[in-house]
Scaffold this motif. Structure first.
Motif, PDB file in Angstrom:
ATOM      1  N   HIS A 177       2.956   2.742  -2.226  1.00  0.00           N
ATOM      2  CA  HIS A 177       2.345   3.460  -1.114  1.00  0.00           C
ATOM      3  C   HIS A 177       3.146   4.638  -0.563  1.00  0.00           C
ATOM      4  O   HIS A 177       2.644   5.396   0.258  1.00  0.00           O
ATOM      5  N   VAL A 214       5.883   5.058   6.079  1.00  0.00           N
ATOM      6  CA  VAL A 214       5.236   3.997   5.295  1.00  0.00           C
ATOM      7  C   VAL A 214       6.025   2.697   5.419  1.00  0.00           C
ATOM      8  O   VAL A 214       5.468   1.624   5.651  1.00  0.00           O
ATOM      9  N   ASN A 218       5.349  -1.565   7.341  1.00  0.00           N
ATOM     10  CA  ASN A 218       5.258  -2.816   6.583  1.00  0.00           C
ATOM     11  C   ASN A 218       5.221  -4.011   7.541  1.00  0.00           C
ATOM     12  O   ASN A 218       6.067  -4.117   8.428  1.00  0.00           O
TER      13      ASN A 218
END
Length: 553
Positions: A177, A214, A218
């Motif tokens: 990602h 990104v 998480n």
DNA sequence: GCCGTTTTCGGCCCGACTGTTTTCAGTCG
């Protein structure tokens, strides 16, 4: 009972107390010695008995004397004296994140604060506000560190199998990602140490900000502790700290090497570099201001006149000299594993279990599996004999994987029972009992393996002796019932073959497989010293026993 | 306190980050 771990802990406490005393270099000297003791594969008392303490890296005259005192009396007088001079509560204070020895010492000297509770009181009373260097943000930081600490202790080092899935999950999420080119897990995880203190992730990317965005999102991450232009530090829900660093592609090898460590290994490399008029850091290899390498690890090692050293060996335990003289062992690799000698089928439906196990084995290109058909307490359940195994195999359409029936026995299990189930391979389960003499072990089957060696290291050492004398392999890998890498190293030194479990009997077997292989590699094991790297015919013919070296003359 | 094959004395990794600063100290890895 003196132990290496306890001796190391005492040296670390000395280091911390000396830190609080403002000593400059002694603390690191004590910590270096402590780290050596922690990775020692021999009992301290044994080393001392043969006069080898001074050969332990970081141990000189003074520390040798303290270790001898510890072995004789269980105490170190120097530490006892330090403890009377320095309040014990300061050690706890110093372990608060963002509070180091200097700050702790100032709290002590300037405010008379000697433990966390008094520190909290001082903050609430506003007594930090006059202190030079303490603005509102710093005070907030200390206050919240105290709150977090009160909620529960931060985890120390965590067993590698416990963090394996998390680490791989974080890495794979970045690969999937984030705008990254390369992603690797460095640190002691990459060296496959038994425990890890934190995780170090290394990526190359042209857009660090996006990578951090990104990563921070998480769901495994509880808190972002800090974030700069090239580095982000987060804390996972379990309390484990993770550092994520972004580096230039041209520096990836140097950074990977640097952040893989170990510290001791890196110190030796830097000193080698200096001898060659070079300088190495996480950005590359330099001659003066000119950058001469660092894109790959191989290049970095080559510039130092060394063969590339596998991460599992990077502990400054002689691997650098071996790499310089071309004597590095050729370590066992995943592709060398030909089978698994010790597979427990999942409870429940044995046919379905066998089918799943065989499918995983085929995916790993394994040729054979030793399936446990009988256990000491009868808990192998429905699959009690070779006949039952054959029937289950037929029903499960076992495919290309060949199966060996395994009886798991206690040393005192009667030979008649082993014969009754028709096992070709015996797995010894020492349990709580003391090792039997080799002559007492039942031996109708050609092949033997010791597994489920749990509990104390001392008992495991005794089993190593038995294994060495009667040519039995011993299972390495994660968990309390397998031997860790330092015992595996001891096994290798005694020419005892190791067995590396492949995890095919477990749903989450990848961790078991990777870690067991890593432990074998840390032990310096080559393909030839791995019992289940033998081909099926060799295993069945009894080649699991390590052949003796031909004696000269 | 340890170490050394240029040293038995004089070094000891060093860079990122934070918070407090007006040029830096402390912490961390």
């Amino acid at each position: 009972m003196p132990s290496n771990a306890e001796a190391a802990a005492l040296l670390r406490e000395i280091a911390d107390l000396l830190d609080l005393n403002g000593e400059r270099f002694k603390p690191e000297a004590y910590r270096r010695a402590a780290r050596s003791l922690e990775t020692l594969s021999e009992e301290l008392a044994v080393v001392a008995a043969r006069g080898g303490l001074r050969e332990v890296p970081g141990v000189g005259d003074a520390i040798e004397e303290k270790l001898r005192e510890y072995l004789a009396s269980g105490r170190i007088g120097y530490l006892d004296r330090l403890r009377t001079q320095i309040p014990g509560g300061l050690l706890e204070m110093m372990r608060l994140p963002g509070v180091g020895p200097k700050t702790t010492r100032r709290f002590w000297v300037e405010l008379g604060v000697t433990d966390r509770a008094e520190l909290a009181g001082a903050i609430e009373a506003g007594r930090l506000e006059g202190l030079k260097g303490f603005g509102p943000r710093k005070i907030d930081q200390v206050r919240s560190a105290l709150t977090t600490a009160a909620a529960g202790p931060a985890p120390g080092r965590v067993p590698i199998d416990v963090v394996y899935a998390t680490a791989v999950g974080l890495r794979d999420a970045l690969r999937a990602h984030a705008p990254v080119d390369r992603v690797e897990i460095a640190g002691s995880f990459r060296r496959c140490r038994e425990t890890v203190g934190d995780l170090d992730l290394l990526v190359t990317s042209t857009d660090p900000e996006k990578v951090f965005d990104v990563f921070s999102a998480n769901p495994a991450i509880a808190e972002v502790r800090m974030r700069g232009g090239t580095k982000e530090t987060v804390v996972l829900r379990g309390g484990l700290q993770v550092d994520l660093r972004v580096v230039e592609p041209d520096a990836f090898g140097a950074a990977l090497q640097y952040f893989t460590g170990s510290k001791e290994h890196n110190v030796r490399l830097r000193s080698l570099a200096r001898d060659r008029g070079l300088k190495i850091n996480e950005y590359g290899v330099f001659r003066g201001d000119e950058r001469v390498g660092g894109r790959t690890e191989e290049e970095l090692y080559a510039l130092l006149g060394l063969a590339w050293i596998p991460p599992e060996l990077r502990e400054d335990h002689g691997e650098i000299d071996q790499a310089a003289s071309g004597q590095l062992p050729r370590l066992v690799e995943a592709a060398d594993l030909r089978g698994d000698l010790h597979v427990h089928l999942p409870k429940g439906d044995p046919e379905a279990g066998l089918r799943a196990v065989c499918a995983r084995a085929e995916a790993l290109r394994l040729d054979y599996l030793g399936i446990v058909v009988a256990e000491p307490d009868g808990s192998a359940g429905q699959l009690r004999t070779v006949d039952a195994l054959s029937a289950a195999m037929t029903a499960a359409k076992g495919g290309a994987v060949r199966l060996l029936p395994v009886a798991e026995i206690l040393p005192e299990t009667p030979t008649s029972e082993v014969k009754r189930v028709g096992a070709e391979l015996l797995v010894l389960r020492p349990g709580a009992g003391t090792p039997a003499a080799p002559a007492d072990l039942p031996a109708p089957a050609a092949l033997r393996l010791v597994a489920h060696v749990g509990g104390e290291a001392v008992a495991a050492h005794r089993w190593l002796d038995v294994a060495a004398r009667s040519r039995i392999a011993i299972e390495t890998g994660p968990g309390a019932e397998r031997v860790d890498s330092s015992l595996a190293r001891a096994a290798a030194a005694m020419e005892v073959r190791l067995a590396v479990p492949t995890g095919v009997g477990e749903a989450e077997g990848e961790a078991t497989r990777a870690i067991a292989l890593g432990f074998a590699r840390r032990a310096g094991a080559s393909r030839e010293s791995i019992a289940n790297a033998r081909p099926f015919e060799g295993v069945r013919a009894g080649a699991v026993r390590r052949p003796r070296r031909p004696t000269a003359g």
